[in-house]
Scaffold this motif. Sequence first.
Motif, PDB file in Angstrom:
ATOM      1  N   GLU A 196       9.274 -33.801  -9.144  1.00 54.91           N
ATOM      2  CA  GLU A 196       9.927 -34.375 -10.174  1.00 54.91           C
ATOM      3  C   GLU A 196       9.413 -36.088 -10.058  1.00 54.91           C
ATOM      4  OE1 GLU A 196      13.832 -34.129  -9.935  1.00 54.91           O
ATOM      5  OE2 GLU A 196      14.455 -34.461 -11.791  1.00 54.91           O
ATOM      6  N   ALA A 197       9.483 -36.452  -8.737  1.00 51.03           N
ATOM      7  CA  ALA A 197       9.298 -38.026  -8.634  1.00 51.03           C
ATOM      8  C   ALA A 197       7.886 -38.413  -9.181  1.00 51.03           C
ATOM      9  CB  ALA A 197       9.640 -38.277  -7.173  1.00 51.03           C
ATOM     10  N   ARG A 198       6.830 -37.437  -8.829  1.00 47.91           N
ATOM     11  CA  ARG A 198       5.604 -37.906  -9.316  1.00 47.91           C
ATOM     12  C   ARG A 198       5.556 -37.876 -10.862  1.00 47.91           C
ATOM     13  NH1 ARG A 198       2.044 -37.792 -12.217  1.00 47.91           N
ATOM     14  NH2 ARG A 198       0.065 -37.262 -12.720  1.00 47.91           N
ATOM     15  N   TRP A 199       6.493 -37.402 -11.574  1.00 51.90           N
ATOM     16  CA  TRP A 199       6.431 -37.496 -13.081  1.00 51.90           C
ATOM     17  C   TRP A 199       7.341 -38.672 -13.554  1.00 51.90           C
ATOM     18  CZ3 TRP A 199       2.436 -35.613 -15.390  1.00 51.90           C
ATOM     19  CH2 TRP A 199       1.732 -34.472 -15.021  1.00 51.90           C
ATOM     20  N   LEU A 200       8.504 -38.621 -12.788  1.00 54.04           N
ATOM     21  CA  LEU A 200       9.477 -39.729 -13.311  1.00 54.04           C
ATOM     22  C   LEU A 200       8.766 -41.175 -12.921  1.00 54.04           C
ATOM     23  CD1 LEU A 200      12.895 -38.883 -12.109  1.00 54.04           C
ATOM     24  CD2 LEU A 200      12.253 -39.487 -14.429  1.00 54.04           C
ATOM     25  N   PHE A 201       8.106 -41.153 -11.740  1.00 47.84           N
ATOM     26  CA  PHE A 201       7.599 -42.586 -11.479  1.00 47.84           C
ATOM     27  C   PHE A 201       6.033 -42.804 -11.520  1.00 47.84           C
ATOM     28  CE2 PHE A 201      11.617 -41.816  -9.245  1.00 47.84           C
ATOM     29  CZ  PHE A 201      12.483 -42.562 -10.033  1.00 47.84           C
ATOM     30  N   ASP A 202       5.436 -41.575 -12.021  1.00 46.47           N
ATOM     31  CA  ASP A 202       4.202 -41.773 -12.263  1.00 46.47           C
ATOM     32  C   ASP A 202       3.350 -42.245 -11.031  1.00 46.47           C
ATOM     33  OD1 ASP A 202       1.765 -41.595 -13.900  1.00 46.47           O
ATOM     34  OD2 ASP A 202       1.825 -43.580 -14.835  1.00 46.47           O
ATOM     35  N   LEU A 203       3.586 -41.607 -10.031  1.00 45.31           N
ATOM     36  CA  LEU A 203       2.747 -41.934  -8.648  1.00 45.31           C
ATOM     37  C   LEU A 203       2.079 -40.685  -8.071  1.00 45.31           C
ATOM     38  CD1 LEU A 203       6.022 -43.642  -6.961  1.00 45.31           C
ATOM     39  CD2 LEU A 203       3.731 -44.532  -7.555  1.00 45.31           C
ATOM     40  N   PRO A 204       0.951 -40.891  -7.542  1.00 44.99           N
ATOM     41  CA  PRO A 204       0.359 -39.815  -6.853  1.00 44.99           C
ATOM     42  C   PRO A 204       0.978 -39.395  -5.593  1.00 44.99           C
ATOM     43  CG  PRO A 204      -0.828 -41.838  -6.250  1.00 44.99           C
ATOM     44  CD  PRO A 204       0.448 -42.119  -7.447  1.00 44.99           C
ATOM     45  N   TYR A 205       0.841 -37.854  -5.408  1.00 47.06           N
ATOM     46  CA  TYR A 205       1.294 -37.176  -4.218  1.00 47.06           C
ATOM     47  C   TYR A 205       1.314 -38.106  -3.032  1.00 47.06           C
ATOM     48  CZ  TYR A 205       2.732 -33.647  -7.350  1.00 47.06           C
ATOM     49  OH  TYR A 205       3.399 -32.978  -8.258  1.00 47.06           O
ATOM     50  N   ASP A 206       0.219 -38.611  -2.554  1.00 42.92           N
ATOM     51  CA  ASP A 206       0.108 -39.636  -1.324  1.00 42.92           C
ATOM     52  C   ASP A 206       1.017 -40.826  -1.346  1.00 42.92           C
ATOM     53  OD1 ASP A 206      -1.205 -40.835  -2.932  1.00 42.92           O
ATOM     54  OD2 ASP A 206      -3.153 -40.540  -2.120  1.00 42.92           O
ATOM     55  N   ARG A 207       1.689 -41.089  -2.141  1.00 49.12           N
ATOM     56  CA  ARG A 207       2.434 -42.130  -2.314  1.00 49.12           C
ATOM     57  C   ARG A 207       3.977 -41.770  -2.389  1.00 49.12           C
ATOM     58  NH1 ARG A 207       0.292 -47.465  -3.936  1.00 49.12           N
ATOM     59  NH2 ARG A 207      -1.832 -47.037  -3.854  1.00 49.12           N
ATOM     60  N   ILE A 208       4.253 -40.394  -2.281  1.00 48.06           N
ATOM     61  CA  ILE A 208       5.529 -39.947  -2.200  1.00 48.06           C
ATOM     62  C   ILE A 208       5.840 -39.208  -0.801  1.00 48.06           C
ATOM     63  CG2 ILE A 208       7.170 -38.584  -3.318  1.00 48.06           C
ATOM     64  CD1 ILE A 208       5.258 -38.475  -5.966  1.00 48.06           C
ATOM     65  N   GLU A 209       6.562 -39.572   0.168  1.00 49.86           N
ATOM     66  CA  GLU A 209       6.831 -39.040   1.261  1.00 49.86           C
ATOM     67  C   GLU A 209       8.474 -38.770   1.418  1.00 49.86           C
ATOM     68  OE1 GLU A 209       5.863 -41.926   4.356  1.00 49.86           O
ATOM     69  OE2 GLU A 209       3.820 -41.735   3.936  1.00 49.86           O
ATOM     70  N   VAL A 210       8.646 -37.924   2.445  1.00 51.49           N
ATOM     71  CA  VAL A 210       9.896 -37.387   2.682  1.00 51.49           C
ATOM     72  C   VAL A 210      10.130 -37.488   4.137  1.00 51.49           C
ATOM     73  CG1 VAL A 210      11.288 -35.226   2.878  1.00 51.49           C
ATOM     74  CG2 VAL A 210       9.523 -35.652   1.118  1.00 51.49           C
ATOM     75  N   VAL A 211      11.419 -38.100   4.370  1.00 54.22           N
ATOM     76  CA  VAL A 211      11.795 -38.299   5.825  1.00 54.22           C
ATOM     77  C   VAL A 211      13.037 -37.616   5.843  1.00 54.22           C
ATOM     78  CG1 VAL A 211      13.106 -40.539   5.233  1.00 54.22           C
ATOM     79  CG2 VAL A 211      12.229 -39.875   7.546  1.00 54.22           C
ATOM     80  N   ILE A 212      13.464 -36.815   7.106  1.00 52.73           N
ATOM     81  CA  ILE A 212      14.693 -36.358   7.305  1.00 52.73           C
ATOM     82  C   ILE A 212      15.652 -37.419   7.695  1.00 52.73           C
ATOM     83  CG2 ILE A 212      16.192 -34.676   8.714  1.00 52.73           C
ATOM     84  CD1 ILE A 212      13.928 -32.830   8.695  1.00 52.73           C
ATOM     85  N   HIS A 213      16.879 -37.447   7.159  1.00 49.26           N
ATOM     86  CA  HIS A 213      17.766 -38.217   7.361  1.00 49.26           C
ATOM     87  C   HIS A 213      19.326 -37.665   7.243  1.00 49.26           C
ATOM     88  CE1 HIS A 213      20.485 -41.838   7.032  1.00 49.26           C
ATOM     89  NE2 HIS A 213      20.712 -41.790   5.757  1.00 49.26           N
ATOM     90  N   PRO A 214      19.754 -37.226   8.254  1.00 51.13           N
ATOM     91  CA  PRO A 214      20.882 -36.226   8.329  1.00 51.13           C
ATOM     92  C   PRO A 214      22.068 -36.514   7.797  1.00 51.13           C
ATOM     93  CG  PRO A 214      19.809 -36.185  10.694  1.00 51.13           C
ATOM     94  CD  PRO A 214      19.155 -37.377   9.745  1.00 51.13           C
ATOM     95  N   GLU A 215      22.201 -38.064   7.838  1.00 50.81           N
ATOM     96  CA  GLU A 215      23.671 -38.435   7.403  1.00 50.81           C
ATOM     97  C   GLU A 215      23.555 -38.595   6.021  1.00 50.81           C
ATOM     98  OE1 GLU A 215      21.857 -39.945   9.731  1.00 50.81           O
ATOM     99  OE2 GLU A 215      23.286 -39.946  11.501  1.00 50.81           O
ATOM    100  N   SER A 216      22.719 -38.482   5.291  1.00 45.66           N
ATOM    101  CA  SER A 216      22.357 -38.659   3.849  1.00 45.66           C
ATOM    102  C   SER A 216      23.084 -39.846   3.224  1.00 45.66           C
ATOM    103  CB  SER A 216      23.039 -37.537   3.096  1.00 45.66           C
ATOM    104  OG  SER A 216      22.454 -36.264   3.125  1.00 45.66           O
ATOM    105  N   ILE A 217      22.916 -41.160   3.883  1.00 47.00           N
ATOM    106  CA  ILE A 217      23.612 -42.164   3.588  1.00 47.00           C
ATOM    107  C   ILE A 217      22.675 -43.048   2.779  1.00 47.00           C
ATOM    108  CG2 ILE A 217      24.486 -44.307   4.349  1.00 47.00           C
ATOM    109  CD1 ILE A 217      26.474 -42.055   4.626  1.00 47.00           C
ATOM    110  N   ILE A 218      21.325 -43.362   3.192  1.00 44.60           N
ATOM    111  CA  ILE A 218      20.438 -43.859   2.429  1.00 44.60           C
ATOM    112  C   ILE A 218      19.618 -42.633   1.424  1.00 44.60           C
ATOM    113  CG2 ILE A 218      17.844 -44.835   2.491  1.00 44.60           C
ATOM    114  CD1 ILE A 218      18.718 -46.142   5.017  1.00 44.60           C
ATOM    115  N   HIS A 219      19.855 -42.752   0.233  1.00 42.74           N
ATOM    116  CA  HIS A 219      19.648 -41.754  -0.535  1.00 42.74           C
ATOM    117  C   HIS A 219      18.060 -41.643  -1.122  1.00 42.74           C
ATOM    118  CE1 HIS A 219      23.954 -42.038  -1.565  1.00 42.74           C
ATOM    119  NE2 HIS A 219      23.821 -41.334  -0.891  1.00 42.74           N
ATOM    120  N   SER A 220      17.143 -42.882  -0.827  1.00 46.15           N
ATOM    121  CA  SER A 220      15.809 -43.015  -0.775  1.00 46.15           C
ATOM    122  C   SER A 220      15.479 -44.443  -1.117  1.00 46.15           C
ATOM    123  CB  SER A 220      15.199 -42.170  -2.255  1.00 46.15           C
ATOM    124  OG  SER A 220      15.272 -40.837  -2.127  1.00 46.15           O
ATOM    125  N   PHE A 221      14.130 -44.776  -0.922  1.00 49.03           N
ATOM    126  CA  PHE A 221      13.740 -46.077  -0.738  1.00 49.03           C
ATOM    127  C   PHE A 221      12.147 -46.333  -1.177  1.00 49.03           C
ATOM    128  CE2 PHE A 221      13.722 -44.235   3.709  1.00 49.03           C
ATOM    129  CZ  PHE A 221      12.532 -44.352   4.003  1.00 49.03           C
TER     130      PHE A 221
END
Lengths: 382, 382
Positions: free
Chosen positions: B220-245
Amino acid sequence: MKRVSILGSTGSIGKQTLDVISRYPERFTVEALAGGTNIQLLMEQILRFRPKKVSVASKHLAEELRLHISGVDVLYGDEGLTEIAACTDADFVVTAVVGSRGLKPTLAAIEAGKTIGLANKETLVSAGHIVMELAKRRCVQLLPIDSEHSAIFQCLNGEDISRINKITLTASGGSFRDRSRDELHHVTVHEALQHPNWSMGAKITVDSATMVNKGLEVIEARWLFDLPYDRIEVVIHPESIIHSFVEFVDHSVIAQMGTPDMRVPIQYALTYPERLITPAQPLKLWEIGALHFRPIDFNRYPCLKLAYESGRAGGTAPAVFNAANEVAVARFLKGDIRFLQIEDVIYDVLASHETVSSPALDDILAADEWARRQASAMKTPS
Amino acid sequence: MKRVSILGSTGSIGKQTLDVISRYPERFTVEALAGGTNIQLLMEQILRFRPKKVSVASKHLAEELRLHISGVDVLYGDEGLTEIAACTDADFVVTAVVGSRGLKPTLAAIEAGKTIGLANKETLVSAGHIVMELAKRRCVQLLPIDSEHSAIFQCLNGEDISRINKITLTASGGSFRDRSRDELHHVTVHEALQHPNWSMGAKITVDSATMVNKGLEVIEARWLFDLPYDRIEVVIHPESIIHSFVEFVDHSVIAQMGTPDMRVPIQYALTYPERLITPAQPLKLWEIGALHFRPIDFNRYPCLKLAYESGRAGGTAPAVFNAANEVAVARFLKGDIRFLQIEDVIYDVLASHETVSSPALDDILAADEWARRQASAMKTPS
């Protein structure tokens, strides 16, 4: 092409500003440099960046410099500093001298219509109402270079600032953050200068350990972002990865983060609103593993409490807070007083000061001078 | 006054959207509601918000509803859903139905020129190129409601998106984040539905445990923000306080944070670019104490790897990934397959799919239907 002058070019911020400029020769030229006493470094900077004017601390140093360098106007003292600030063709002035000496040249630069990259926090601390009014009247932008204020400034990009609930400045806690108050009685100058996260000048490193630095930043933020003190908070964040954050009325929080590298906020001020590549290390949160936060204990950091109190008192009180601290830190650095006596000096000078409300510049400078005399003369039990 | 229609009003996002709307009666009216089978709740919503049209899952339910409610058009089925999306006076349509059923009505709403509050991620996953092209042609804004995409959207406010280095979506790790892969063989449906941070519907809670949800968000992010997949990363953040960056080219990082409360991103989409007060709890980092981060292990979360692979393959592959997962999760929820077999089903369906490049809508719907048949028929060892 942006023409830049730097006040304090041989200090930590000044050197890093020149590092940023050197990476973008097609965007920046150096119009003028003001150093202090490090003539050797200033000479190297002159040869490399070819400014038209330079200034040093004293007549004696100016004469020495003239023996080695030609093709550049060599000035000196407070007058020289003010000429570097205001009397050049620069568009942009980085004010990176340490202490309240930065006030007059910064005002001169604003009066002259220069965009300001503000790294001298004492300017807003001592004379926030005068500086902000002048900047407004002259339509001059004050772009923060401190990492915390740059963070807030970046978080507010595109936002309606009337929708701020509060801002929070993060504090590393400084070199003694893991020691109790009782363990601080006999710490040495050498220990005080070991900052865990940032490589900075001696004065600001001590200010970081006492939290005076954070106190100055709180007062500065009050002026830069036009917020009352009860909307400016501080939280201890030992890793210094989140540089500060803003909470909006919807309880959404925007934070600015990064590996600690002053070249990022310096460059952001220089290129705002553009962002260009920096040599800063990218942030890898999964390598850092955890970010920690602790509440501020005003009993552990009484200087921060004094900063809020003098900020709320207003008038000449913040200038006195700052001047007393400058003298106290200098006395600590030369072994004249102990670390915890820095706060005693500030407290006693503030206690004996009669605050002048809505002070003119002369009132501020008089209060500053008075506070310095008091702080120098103050006897402290050894 | 903003006129709002909600597709999926009886689901988790739909209910919270109505909660937001109920707090600002001077700003919002409800034009139309589409629910599913929860007639009781839909009746309450109709009495409270007085929409002009409603839709339910089936003709039978529509007839039942008509017995109890008057003064409102009662529609049903996929046609009803599309009428709610496109054939009302609404300015703003919240698409909060779950699954690829959201695709056609969302396209209809865009075609009708409605601003979209996008909570149905399958729309962009299955048909990103068609949706984005149509939105561009109709000058329609797609405002993300997912907390991660809303976070990125908020971080980009005021920024030049060509200066993005990469975006990072945070993942809580879901209900089984502290279990090894070996411990997942015999987990129950009940265990899978215990999400540590968010209260969400059953399907998305299982998707969170498998990381399919994060995979859908990446696409979804690839389309919404028009970014290639190598510019979209995932990190595990158990507290879910930082929602993304977002990391910019200067290695400055802007993050959006907050206590987990979907009403914040829902309201942000509804009031953008304004921010209004929400009932969300304010964030107190010093109470939370620490935020943790772990790298993604694709061996632990193979579904996320499959999501990236199908995203990179493009064409009909993401639609097949999504459809196979929808069936697999439904089979898991009714006890037909085990938790780890969800990934087997997706893998096998993708492996036997021949991707169609640049598919038309019919190709996508055909691939979706094919994938559902395959996933339903797939025998799995018990």
